[in-house]
Design a protein around this motif. Sequence first.
Motif, PDB file in Angstrom:
ATOM      1  N   VAL A   6       6.258 -26.045 -18.989  1.00  0.00           N
ATOM      2  CA  VAL A   6       5.513 -26.686 -17.906  1.00  0.00           C
ATOM      3  C   VAL A   6       4.504 -27.655 -18.517  1.00  0.00           C
ATOM      4  CG1 VAL A   6       3.921 -26.345 -15.964  1.00  0.00           C
ATOM      5  CG2 VAL A   6       5.828 -24.762 -16.306  1.00  0.00           C
ATOM      6  N   SER A  10       1.239 -23.908 -20.681  1.00  0.00           N
ATOM      7  CA  SER A  10       1.860 -23.093 -19.630  1.00  0.00           C
ATOM      8  C   SER A  10       3.380 -23.169 -19.668  1.00  0.00           C
ATOM      9  CB  SER A  10       1.346 -23.497 -18.244  1.00  0.00           C
ATOM     10  OG  SER A  10       1.658 -24.831 -17.960  1.00  0.00           O
ATOM     11  N   LYS A  12       7.014 -21.269 -17.352  1.00  0.00           N
ATOM     12  CA  LYS A  12       7.401 -20.492 -16.178  1.00  0.00           C
ATOM     13  C   LYS A  12       8.664 -19.708 -16.469  1.00  0.00           C
ATOM     14  CE  LYS A  12       9.843 -24.289 -13.866  1.00  0.00           C
ATOM     15  NZ  LYS A  12       9.908 -25.098 -12.651  1.00  0.00           N
ATOM     16  N   THR A  52       4.440 -18.710 -13.041  1.00  0.00           N
ATOM     17  CA  THR A  52       3.873 -19.677 -13.970  1.00  0.00           C
ATOM     18  C   THR A  52       2.762 -18.980 -14.743  1.00  0.00           C
ATOM     19  OG1 THR A  52       4.397 -21.510 -12.495  1.00  0.00           O
ATOM     20  CG2 THR A  52       2.744 -21.923 -14.202  1.00  0.00           C
TER      21      THR A  52
END
Length: 80
Positions: A6, A10, A12, A52
């Motif tokens: 992401v 981050s 997901k 996420t």
Amino acid sequence: MPGVYVSATSFKVAGNFVEIYDAGRSVRLDQGGSDYEYSTVLSSSYSGGFTTVVVLSGVVTVSINSVCTSIVGENSINIS
């Protein structure tokens, strides 16, 4: 567990895994080679069929292919 990039901080995963990716938990990020990156979960949220996960350090790369929450044990928590 397969992970999808992401941002640098981050990733997901498909499904609702908010309870697994709880704040403070250590995670290992596999980039598909022999090297792994490690970080600590800051937060996670579920929406649109994906969880996420936001991590402490910018170690997530576009080539991420899996994530492991059990570095030491099933409840591995970074206490430092």
